[in-house]
Design a protein around this motif. Structure first.
Motif, PDB file in Angstrom:
ATOM      1  N   SER A   9       0.831  -1.209   0.000  1.00 58.73           N
ATOM      2  CA  SER A   9       0.000   0.000   0.000  1.00 58.73           C
ATOM      3  C   SER A   9       0.861   1.253   0.000  1.00 58.73           C
ATOM      4  CB  SER A   9      -0.922   0.003   1.228  1.00 58.73           C
ATOM      5  OG  SER A   9      -1.814  -1.083   1.206  1.00 58.73           O
ATOM      6  N   CYS A  10       1.933   1.224   0.778  1.00 59.48           N
ATOM      7  CA  CYS A  10       2.823   2.380   0.842  1.00 59.48           C
ATOM      8  C   CYS A  10       3.476   2.630  -0.517  1.00 59.48           C
ATOM      9  CB  CYS A  10       3.884   2.174   1.911  1.00 59.48           C
ATOM     10  SG  CYS A  10       4.856   3.656   2.276  1.00 59.48           S
ATOM     11  N   VAL A  11       3.884   1.565  -1.178  1.00 60.92           N
ATOM     12  CA  VAL A  11       4.480   1.697  -2.510  1.00 60.92           C
ATOM     13  C   VAL A  11       3.490   2.351  -3.475  1.00 60.92           C
ATOM     14  CG1 VAL A  11       5.344   0.429  -4.517  1.00 60.92           C
ATOM     15  CG2 VAL A  11       6.077  -0.229  -2.220  1.00 60.92           C
ATOM     16  N   ILE A  12       2.234   1.936  -3.395  1.00 62.35           N
ATOM     17  CA  ILE A  12       1.206   2.505  -4.274  1.00 62.35           C
ATOM     18  C   ILE A  12       0.998   3.989  -3.981  1.00 62.35           C
ATOM     19  CG2 ILE A  12      -1.260   2.459  -4.832  1.00 62.35           C
ATOM     20  CD1 ILE A  12      -1.152  -0.598  -4.354  1.00 62.35           C
ATOM     21  N   VAL A  44       0.576   4.675   6.571  1.00 63.80           N
ATOM     22  CA  VAL A  44       0.942   3.267   6.423  1.00 63.80           C
ATOM     23  C   VAL A  44       2.112   2.904   7.321  1.00 63.80           C
ATOM     24  CG1 VAL A  44       1.853   1.525   4.863  1.00 63.80           C
ATOM     25  CG2 VAL A  44      -0.013   2.976   4.116  1.00 63.80           C
ATOM     26  N   PHE A  45       3.151   3.767   7.408  1.00 63.89           N
ATOM     27  CA  PHE A  45       4.279   3.361   8.254  1.00 63.89           C
ATOM     28  C   PHE A  45       3.911   3.387   9.735  1.00 63.89           C
ATOM     29  CE2 PHE A  45       6.037   7.749   6.946  1.00 63.89           C
ATOM     30  CZ  PHE A  45       5.754   8.408   8.141  1.00 63.89           C
ATOM     31  N   GLN A 210      11.475   4.990   6.619  1.00 67.91           N
ATOM     32  CA  GLN A 210      10.470   4.951   7.691  1.00 67.91           C
ATOM     33  C   GLN A 210       9.874   3.548   7.828  1.00 67.91           C
ATOM     34  OE1 GLN A 210      10.708   7.223   9.694  1.00 67.91           O
ATOM     35  NE2 GLN A 210       9.617   9.107   9.174  1.00 67.91           N
ATOM     36  N   LEU A 211       9.694   2.862   6.713  1.00 68.89           N
ATOM     37  CA  LEU A 211       9.188   1.491   6.781  1.00 68.89           C
ATOM     38  C   LEU A 211      10.195   0.587   7.510  1.00 68.89           C
ATOM     39  CD1 LEU A 211       7.659   1.023   3.216  1.00 68.89           C
ATOM     40  CD2 LEU A 211       6.396   1.288   5.364  1.00 68.89           C
ATOM     41  N   LEU A 212      11.475   0.799   7.254  1.00 70.38           N
ATOM     42  CA  LEU A 212      12.497   0.011   7.965  1.00 70.38           C
ATOM     43  C   LEU A 212      12.433   0.268   9.466  1.00 70.38           C
ATOM     44  CD1 LEU A 212      15.563   0.372   5.559  1.00 70.38           C
ATOM     45  CD2 LEU A 212      14.265  -1.702   6.024  1.00 70.38           C
TER      46      LEU A 212
END
Length: 217
Positions: A9-12, A44-45, A210-212
């Motif tokens: 979702s974050c990629v989108i 999302v993150f 941020q996802l990491l």
């Protein structure tokens, strides 16, 4: 499974944000798309950290606080206004301080890796300030303070060992460094030259970082 769906979702949303930024760079209306995609990507993150159990540990709570503050910073940076930019800087600075709290709360020990990281970040902060200084004007003090905070954040990431591990966490280190480097794109856009290229590499790097950090809880 949930974490994977959130990352997708974050990629989108980041892809949609890049479309919005490109449209804006060529003079097309894109405000609505930016206001939709950027907060969504940032949310999302935050959700990723919650899905990973951020509320179950002190480290996770500190990271979650940092993510929420960074989400606020992302929203503040959407309008093209000086006061909003300063508010965004303040939110990100507080986010970095929360990350520092998370890293120091893992019982860190000074190591050779920490000393190397500290030296590297000090050099990076000095070089970045030297590069930006002639164009900063009234932003010199805020940017200098922000640079010091993010340098400390990255340096302390080399000592972070969340969970039961006593070794440095590569996910945390990569997230911290990625965040710091992505800030150079923001600085270049604000103080040097406004180009879509700044967003093209800076935004994916920022959200990836941020996802990491969110996944490290």
């Amino acid at each position: 499974m949930v974490q994977n769906l959130l990352i997708i979702s974050c990629v989108i949303f980041v892809s949609l944000l890049l479309v919005a930024e490109y449209r804006a760079s060529v003079g097309l209306v894109s405000g609505y798309l930016k206001w939709l995609s950027k907060p969504a990507a940032s949310l999302v993150f935050v959700l990723l950290a919650l899905a990973g159990g951020a509320l179950e540990t002190s480290y996770g709570i500190w990271i979650l606080a940092g993510l929420v503050l960074c989400m606020a910073g992302d929203i503040f940076l959407i309008p093209n206004a000086e006061k909003a930019f300063l508010a965004g800087m303040a939110a990100f600075a507080l986010g970095h301080l929360a990350y520092i709290g998370a890293f120091l709360g893992t019982g860190p020990e000074i190591s050779g890796l920490f000393l190397i990281g500290s030296a590297g970040m000090t050099a990076m902060a000095i070089l970045a300030l030297r590069w930006l200084w002639p164009t900063l004007a009234a932003f010199r003090a805020p940017v200098a303070a922000y640079s010091a905070i993010i340098a400390i954040m990255v340096a302390t990431s080399f000592m972070a060992s969340p969970g039961n591990s006593s070794a440095p966490n590569l996910t945390v280190i990569a997230g911290a460094i990625g965040f710091a480097v992505s800030d150079l794109a923001v600085a270049r856009e604000k103080f040097v030259t406004q180009k879509f290229f700044n967003k093209l590499w800076g935004l994916p790097l920022y959200y990836g970082a941020q996802l990491l950090l969110a996944s490290s809880v």
